[in-house]
Scaffold this active site. Structure first.
Site, PDB file in Angstrom:
ATOM      1  CB  SER A 139      99.828  79.955  -9.007  1.00 29.55           C
ATOM      2  OG  SER A 139     100.995  80.702  -8.862  1.00 29.55           O
ATOM      3  CE  LYS A 169      97.944  76.001  -6.458  1.00 28.27           C
ATOM      4  NZ  LYS A 169      96.636  75.814  -5.882  1.00 28.27           N
ATOM      5  CE1 TYR A 198     101.141  76.448  -4.651  1.00 27.15           C
ATOM      6  CE2 TYR A 198     102.471  78.045  -5.845  1.00 27.15           C
ATOM      7  CZ  TYR A 198     101.273  77.677  -5.273  1.00 27.15           C
ATOM      8  OH  TYR A 198     100.202  78.537  -5.336  1.00 27.15           O
TER       9      TYR A 198
HETATM   10  P1  NAD Z   1      96.267  79.681   2.732  1.00 20.96           P
HETATM   11  O1  NAD Z   1      97.276  78.684   3.182  1.00 20.96           O
HETATM   12  O2  NAD Z   1      96.017  80.861   3.585  1.00 20.96           O
HETATM   13  O3  NAD Z   1      94.868  78.948   2.448  1.00 20.96           O
HETATM   14  C1  NAD Z   1      94.794  77.603   2.048  1.00 20.96           C
HETATM   15  C2  NAD Z   1      93.802  76.914   2.972  1.00 20.96           C
HETATM   16  O4  NAD Z   1      93.677  75.546   2.596  1.00 20.96           O
HETATM   17  C3  NAD Z   1      94.246  76.937   4.436  1.00 20.96           C
HETATM   18  O5  NAD Z   1      93.183  77.425   5.231  1.00 20.96           O
HETATM   19  C4  NAD Z   1      94.561  75.483   4.761  1.00 20.96           C
HETATM   20  O6  NAD Z   1      94.291  75.184   6.103  1.00 20.96           O
HETATM   21  C5  NAD Z   1      93.652  74.764   3.772  1.00 20.96           C
HETATM   22  N1  NAD Z   1      94.103  73.413   3.392  1.00 20.96           N
HETATM   23  C6  NAD Z   1      95.321  73.039   2.927  1.00 20.96           C
HETATM   24  N2  NAD Z   1      95.322  71.734   2.645  1.00 20.96           N
HETATM   25  C7  NAD Z   1      94.076  71.275   2.917  1.00 20.96           C
HETATM   26  C8  NAD Z   1      93.473  69.995   2.813  1.00 20.96           C
HETATM   27  N3  NAD Z   1      94.149  68.930   2.398  1.00 20.96           N
HETATM   28  N4  NAD Z   1      92.176  69.874   3.158  1.00 20.96           N
HETATM   29  C9  NAD Z   1      91.470  70.957   3.595  1.00 20.96           C
HETATM   30  N5  NAD Z   1      92.011  72.173   3.725  1.00 20.96           N
HETATM   31  C10 NAD Z   1      93.300  72.339   3.377  1.00 20.96           C
HETATM   32  O7  NAD Z   1      96.688  80.127   1.268  1.00 20.96           O
HETATM   33  P2  NAD Z   1      96.074  81.261   0.329  1.00 20.96           P
HETATM   34  O8  NAD Z   1      97.134  82.275   0.115  1.00 20.96           O
HETATM   35  O9  NAD Z   1      94.750  81.672   0.804  1.00 20.96           O
HETATM   36  O10 NAD Z   1      95.947  80.430  -1.022  1.00 20.96           O
HETATM   37  C11 NAD Z   1      94.742  79.796  -1.397  1.00 20.96           C
HETATM   38  C12 NAD Z   1      94.956  79.091  -2.714  1.00 20.96           C
HETATM   39  O11 NAD Z   1      95.435  80.025  -3.673  1.00 20.96           O
HETATM   40  C13 NAD Z   1      96.003  77.983  -2.641  1.00 20.96           C
HETATM   41  O12 NAD Z   1      95.561  76.908  -3.440  1.00 20.96           O
HETATM   42  C14 NAD Z   1      97.237  78.623  -3.232  1.00 20.96           C
HETATM   43  O13 NAD Z   1      98.091  77.699  -3.829  1.00 20.96           O
HETATM   44  C15 NAD Z   1      96.610  79.547  -4.285  1.00 20.96           C
HETATM   45  N6  NAD Z   1      97.497  80.683  -4.621  1.00 20.96           N
HETATM   46  C16 NAD Z   1      97.955  81.482  -3.611  1.00 20.96           C
HETATM   47  C17 NAD Z   1      98.834  82.526  -3.933  1.00 20.96           C
HETATM   48  C18 NAD Z   1      99.404  83.403  -2.840  1.00 20.96           C
HETATM   49  O14 NAD Z   1     100.430  84.038  -3.077  1.00 20.96           O
HETATM   50  N7  NAD Z   1      98.791  83.511  -1.679  1.00 20.96           N
HETATM   51  C19 NAD Z   1      99.209  82.751  -5.276  1.00 20.96           C
HETATM   52  C20 NAD Z   1      98.680  81.924  -6.260  1.00 20.96           C
HETATM   53  C21 NAD Z   1      97.822  80.876  -5.918  1.00 20.96           C
END
Ligand code: NAD
Ligand code: UDP
Length: 343
Positions: A124, A153, A149
């Site tokens: 991120s 990362k 958070y």
């Molecule tokens: P999201 O919460 O929709 O997806 C994350 C998924 O991981 C979910 O389906 C959740 O059920 C699953 N999960 C969480 N912990 C788990 C575990 N211990 N075991 C198995 N499954 C698990 O979030 P997203 O927006 O799709 O983000 C996906 C990734 O991208 C994350 O790692 C997040 O930190 C990163 N990210 C997201 C953003 C954003 O703004 N959406 C920005 C930068 C980075």
């Protein structure tokens, strides 16, 4: 390729799963569904006309990981599973480190045991902390993070670098996302945060569809053209395509890339563009700055263009139009519609 997506039922993961299936890759998903619904994956299958292999389980549980790695051979892992709320991470840092760091360590051990060497990691722009230079390029200072958070990362990136030094057979790319937005153009998959949204766009949509009275605008006295915060929003389908390019261009060693557009928009610019796209009026509630926010966060995406042959092609209007379509078609997110006759 056989690609495992951890967290593949989530917002970004489901869009990546769809892109991979459309490019004829085989997809496995491991997700504990703590922030997602299996309906997202059913819709991915319907949109692509292809099946994927879904395993419900937790990346922190080795037995769950082994079950997936033993089920079929895996060529590469896209590691999306994680918790992502900045606010919640400040309240519950241990939960965040446990999930995002300990979970990744268990995944790395399992990959080693099963001789899987290719990994793409969801990082991120928060790893940059308070930007010292705009736009942010990959060799700008990182690590000065402002919440657990972001720290999780950054720490995972550091761990991945060290693991690659010890295991030169590994090919790892971390992708630093800027502000993901939008939805698949079908309106069938998208983002539906639980509870009160923290992020701008989900909150804006809930105001527009009457769930909330007004959009809080956190600060109008920043050193930006209209005083409101500027961010680099990137369409989730561009992000998905960035992962496919990263997979195609994986090389032994560790690399990281910004995935952004390089174009910034202020809160008020977003509101104005959304009002045009949707025909809805969005009442505003001007508030003081939100603690921890920065004035501007903007990527220099040139490394991904040069080295991954990827650049974002969808603009703000498409992001808002697609996300609004998803919102109108699915105001409650992925709820199971009751079958006629059932109570
Ligand atoms: P999201 O919460 O929709 O997806 C994350 C998924 O991981 C979910 O389906 C959740 O059920 C699953 N999960 C969480 N912990 C788990 C575990 N211990 N075991 C198995 N499954 C698990 O979030 P997203 O927006 O799709 O983000 C996906 C990734 O991208 C994350 O790692 C997040 O930190 C990163 N990210 C997201 C953003 C954003 O703004 N959406 C920005 C930068 C980075
Ligand atoms: N923001 C806002 N009202 C909200 C949510 C966010 O004014 O209800 C602003 C926030 O101050 C920032 C921008 O919108 O300038 C993007 O915030 P978001 O939380 O979506 O992303 P991040 O801060 O993580 O970049």
């Amino acid at each position: 390729m056989n690609v495992l997506i951890t967290g593949g039922a989530g917002y970004i993961g489901s869009h990546i799963a769809l892109s991979l299936l459309q490019q004829n890759h085989h997809v496995l998903v491991l997700d504990n569904l703590c922030n997602s619904s299996p309906i997202a994956l059913q819709r991915v299958e319907a949109l692509s006309g292809k099946k994927l292999a879904f395993h419900q389980g937790d990346i922190r549980r080795r037995a769950d990981l082994n079950r997936v790695f033993n089920s079929e051979s895996i060529d590469a892992v896209i590691h999306m599973a994680g918790l992502k709320s900045v606010n919640e991470s400040l309240q519950k840092p241990v939960k965040y480190y446990q999930n995002n760091i300990a979970g990744t360590l268990t995944l790395l051990e399992t990959m080693k045991q099963h001789q899987v060497n290719k990994l793409i990691f969801s990082s991120s722009a928060t790893v940059y902390g308070i930007p010292v230079k705009i736009p942010l390029c990959e060799n700008c200072d990182a690590g000065n993070t402002t919440n657990p958070y972001g720290a999780s990362k950054y720490m995972v990136e550091k761990i991945l670098r060290e693991v690659v030094d010890a295991q030169p057979e590994l090919a790892i790319t971390a992708l630093r996302y800027f502000n993901p937005a939008g939805a698949h153009a079908s309106g069938q998959i998208g983002e539906h945060p639980a509870g009160i949204p923290n992020n701008l766009l989900p909150y804006l949509f809930q105001v527009a569809n009457g769930l909330r009275a007004a959009l809080p605008v956190f600060g109008d006295d920043y050193a930006t053209p209209d005083g409101t915060g500027v961010r680099d929003y990137i369409h989730v389908m561009d992000l998905a395509e960035g992962h496919i390019q990263a997979l195609k261009n994986l090389q032994a060693g560790y690399r990281h890339y910004n995935l952004g557009t390089g174009q910034g928009y202020s809160v008020l610019e977003i509101v104005r563009m959304f009002e045009q796209v949707s025909g809805k009026r969005v009442p505003l509630d001007m508030r003081p700055r939100r603690p921890g926010d920065v004035a501007i966060c903007l990527s220099d995406p040139s490394s991904a263009r040069e080295e991954l042959d990827w650049q974002a092609t969808r603009g703000l209007e498409a992001m808002l139009r697609d996300a609004w379509r998803w919102q109108v078609l699915n105001p409650q997110g992925y709820v199971v519609q009751p079958v006629e006759g059932e109570v």
